[in-house]
Design a protein around this motif. Structure first.
Motif, short mmCIF file in Angstrom:
data_model
loop_
_atom_site.label_atom_id
_atom_site.label_comp_id
_atom_site.label_asym_id
_atom_site.label_seq_id
_atom_site.Cartn_x
_atom_site.Cartn_y
_atom_site.Cartn_z
N ASN A 424 -53.15 -13.63 8.89
CA ASN A 424 -51.79 -13.54 8.37
C ASN A 424 -50.98 -12.48 9.09
OD1 ASN A 424 -51.91 -15.63 6.59
ND2 ASN A 424 -52.29 -14.38 4.77
N ALA A 429 -47.61 -13.92 10.69
CA ALA A 429 -46.49 -13.08 10.23
C ALA A 429 -45.26 -13.28 11.12
CB ALA A 429 -46.91 -11.61 10.22
N PRO A 430 -44.06 -13.18 10.51
CA PRO A 430 -42.85 -13.41 11.32
C PRO A 430 -42.72 -12.45 12.50
CG PRO A 430 -42.30 -12.71 9.07
CD PRO A 430 -43.78 -12.93 9.10
N ASP A 431 -43.28 -11.26 12.35
CA ASP A 431 -43.16 -10.28 13.45
C ASP A 431 -44.46 -10.17 14.27
OD1 ASP A 431 -44.74 -9.18 11.53
OD2 ASP A 431 -43.70 -7.24 11.46
N GLN A 512 -48.99 -17.96 1.64
CA GLN A 512 -48.32 -16.64 1.61
C GLN A 512 -48.05 -16.13 3.03
OE1 GLN A 512 -47.09 -15.02 -0.86
NE2 GLN A 512 -47.94 -16.16 -2.60
N TRP A 515 -45.29 -18.75 4.81
CA TRP A 515 -43.96 -18.83 4.19
C TRP A 515 -43.50 -17.48 3.65
CZ3 TRP A 515 -41.64 -23.19 5.32
CH2 TRP A 515 -42.43 -24.31 5.59
N SER A 516 -44.02 -16.41 4.21
CA SER A 516 -43.72 -15.09 3.64
C SER A 516 -42.22 -14.80 3.61
CB SER A 516 -44.46 -14.00 4.41
OG SER A 516 -44.00 -13.98 5.74
N GLU A 517 -41.46 -15.38 4.55
CA GLU A 517 -40.02 -15.07 4.57
C GLU A 517 -39.28 -15.72 3.41
OE1 GLU A 517 -40.66 -16.61 8.38
OE2 GLU A 517 -39.04 -15.41 9.24
N ILE A 518 -39.80 -16.87 2.92
CA ILE A 518 -39.04 -17.56 1.88
C ILE A 518 -39.85 -17.79 0.60
CG2 ILE A 518 -37.44 -18.76 3.43
CD1 ILE A 518 -39.29 -21.21 3.19
N LYS A 522 -43.43 -11.99 -3.86
CA LYS A 522 -43.29 -10.94 -2.87
C LYS A 522 -44.19 -11.25 -1.66
CE LYS A 522 -43.81 -5.93 -2.71
NZ LYS A 522 -45.01 -5.85 -1.91
N PRO A 523 -43.62 -11.20 -0.46
CA PRO A 523 -44.47 -11.47 0.70
C PRO A 523 -45.68 -10.55 0.71
CG PRO A 523 -42.18 -11.27 1.34
CD PRO A 523 -42.25 -10.90 -0.12
#
Ligand SMILES: [Zn+2]
Length: 530
Positions: A424, A429-431, A512, A515-518, A522-523
């Motif tokens: 994750n 993760a987005p970053d 989780q 899709w943590s950004e949306i 809580k992410p």
């Protein structure tokens, strides 16, 4: 007695010689001093290296070899006595360090290159073929079919070896805690280890993918320890280069001596025993040697896992291209190294005379390395340790030592959760992936078209999103592969602990993570690891 063929380049002769001679340590344990000798084949020799009366280490400068090294032998079918051994080392093993793999025949065909990038995908062959077809079209599917089973089995080994060693060479020049001046040592150490691996085959040994379990991650760069114990318990593993993470002093890159398993296997196979009625002495002696594998103090030094054991990728600790007794930690270090190299690549990372296309290939190389280490992480989910045990122990040893140990043992749920958490954080993760626009705008491909290669139609701009997606997509499909989910399900029955990882938890973690950004909740980096 091995002869070094007179075609071996002068610069590599000593390394190949050492690769054979380091087996003498194993024969000493079996009771023989100086068992292996190496001589140089004279330039004016009047014999042929293919002559069955000569054991040779040969050098092949091929255009399209699918194998970087091979060690073959011929045995007497009645006695098992090995009569002749010939090792071939391919010149491309050295070209690979400079990441010149693309100049070879194998991946001139773009679909084949696409297919090769799926090497290391921990799924069954049909699934890899399907993925290949999705990604690279019908041609790739046909190529995969045509090449079965050779491509995944041997060409993938060759390709992944080439990719791992090329990454190591790139890391030497790119990372501040390493030095480009170490490249010569790196090449020589790799040739010693590769030759040792092939010589091991000709001595009768099969692969041992549990050979990298010897040391803890923090011991890998302790040269005092590796000089004494070796880096691996077996050079018959497929080993990646040992590249220290940022901030850690670099130790040996590759094994420089045979390991405990190698010495033990040679002792078992070669130790001479006094003849006795019904070969009683021999049986006793062999049992005593074999029983050592059950001694608690041996740890996993004598563990063994060969090709058939790793096909289904059940045991995350016995795989090709992993290192240390905690492959999860080692893989994370390598993800750090990959990120660190990406951050440092720039136009000056290419050699004089090369174009920006070389920079693009280096960025792609790091993606391949990243992908390979991601595969180590997914294998933990539904993972089980496998050890060969004698159910009855051996006379005097074994049975009482490990009464509760079973050949298969689930990887603790906490460790499986830790792997999900790392996936994750590092993959989904987005970053997780950061690149400088400066680098991404310096990656147009080469249009080099030559007699051995068709032109590439790769887009001028770098498909960064596609590259990231290919890593994430492979991790995801591997994680949710039917066989893996079935194992997670079955481990609920097979675990002695109340604490088990469930399929629902795997899905929740992936949900989780991705899709943590949306996600409404809580992410979260994933389930809590202990
Ligand atoms: Zn091999």
């Amino acid at each position: 007695m091995f002869w070094l063929e007179n075609t071996v380049p002068l610069a590599y002769r000593e390394a190949l010689r050492q690769g054979a001679l380091i087996w003498n340590e194993a024969f000493e344990q079996a009771g023989f001093e100086g068992a292996i000798e190496v001589q140089q084949m004279p330039d004016d020799a009047d014999w042929d290296p293919a002559d069955v009366r000569y054991n040779t280490i040969r050098w092949s400068d091929s255009l399209g070899s699918g194998i970087l090294g091979v060690g073959q032998s011929r045995a007497n079918p009645l006695t098992g006595e090995i009569l002749d051994a010939d090792i071939v080392i391919d010149a491309n093993v050295v070209r690979g360090f400079q990441q010149q793999y693309q100049t070879r025949g194998l991946d001139n065909f773009p679909a084949a290159e696409g297919y090769l990038q799926l090497c290391g995908q921990r799924s069954q062959a049909w699934y890899v073929q399907w993925l290949s077809m999705q990604a690279f079209g019908q041609q790739a599917f046909e190529q995969a079919n045509l090449s079965q089973p050779q491509l995944p089995e041997s060409h993938c080994a060759d390709y992944l070896n080439s990719q791992h060693t090329a990454f190591g060479a790139l890391a030497l020049s790119a990372m501040p805690h390493l030095a480009a001046s170490q490249l010569e040592t790196y090449i020589q150490q790799h040739l010693v280890a590769l030759a040792a691996h092939e010589v091991g085959h000709t001595l009768g040994l099969r692969h041992n993918f549990a050979g990298s379990l010897l040391l803890a991650p923090e011991q890998l760069n302790n040269t005092e320890l590796t000089a004494k114990e070796g880096l691996l318990s077996s050079v018959m593993d497929y080993f990646p280069p040992n590249i220290a993470p940022p901030g850690v002093q670099q130790g040996d890159f590759f094994p420089t001596r045979v390991g405990a398993y190698d010495r033990w296997a040679i002792e078992y196979g070669y130790r001479s025993v006094t003849p006795s009625p019904l070969r009683w002495e021999e049986q006793q002696s062999l049992e005593q040697v074999a029983a050592r594998s059950s001694l608690p103090e041996m740890g996993y030094a004598l563990a063994y896992a060969t090709d058939e054991d790793i096909v289904n990728e059940i045991d995350p600790e016995a795989s090709a291209w992993d290192l240390s007794n905690d492959p999860l930690a080692f893989a994370q270090w390598q993800l750090d190294n990959a990120q660190s190299v990406w951050q440092r690549l720039n136009r000056l990372s290419v050699n004089r005379g090369e174009g920006y296309g070389s920079l693009r290939r280096r960025v792609d190389l790091v993606f391949n390395y990243f992908r390979s280490n991601t595969a180590t992480l997914t294998t933990y989910v539904g993972g089980q340790r496998f050890r060969r045990l004698n159910p009855w122990g051996t006379i005097g040893v074994g049975l009482s030592q490990r009464p509760n140990q079973t050949p298969l043992e689930p990887i603790p749920a906490a460790k499986q959760r830790q792997a999900l958490q790392v996936l994750n954080q590092r993959i989904f993760a987005p970053d997780a992936f950061q690149f400088s626009p400066q680098l991404l705008n310096q990656l147009p491909p080469d249009r080099w078209r030559h007699w051995g290669a068709s032109s590439t139609s790769a887009s001028l701009d770098y498909p960064i999103y596609e590259r990231v997606l290919s890593v994430q997509g492979q991790a995801l499909s591997d994680l949710l592969f039917a066989d893996r989910l079935a194992r997670v399900r079955d481990l609920e029955f097979k675990s002695n602990s109340e604490d088990v990882l469930t399929i629902a938890e795997v899905f929740e973690s992936v949900y989780q993570g991705i899709w943590s950004e949306i996600a409404h909740e809580k992410p979260d980096a994933g389930p809590t690891a202990e």
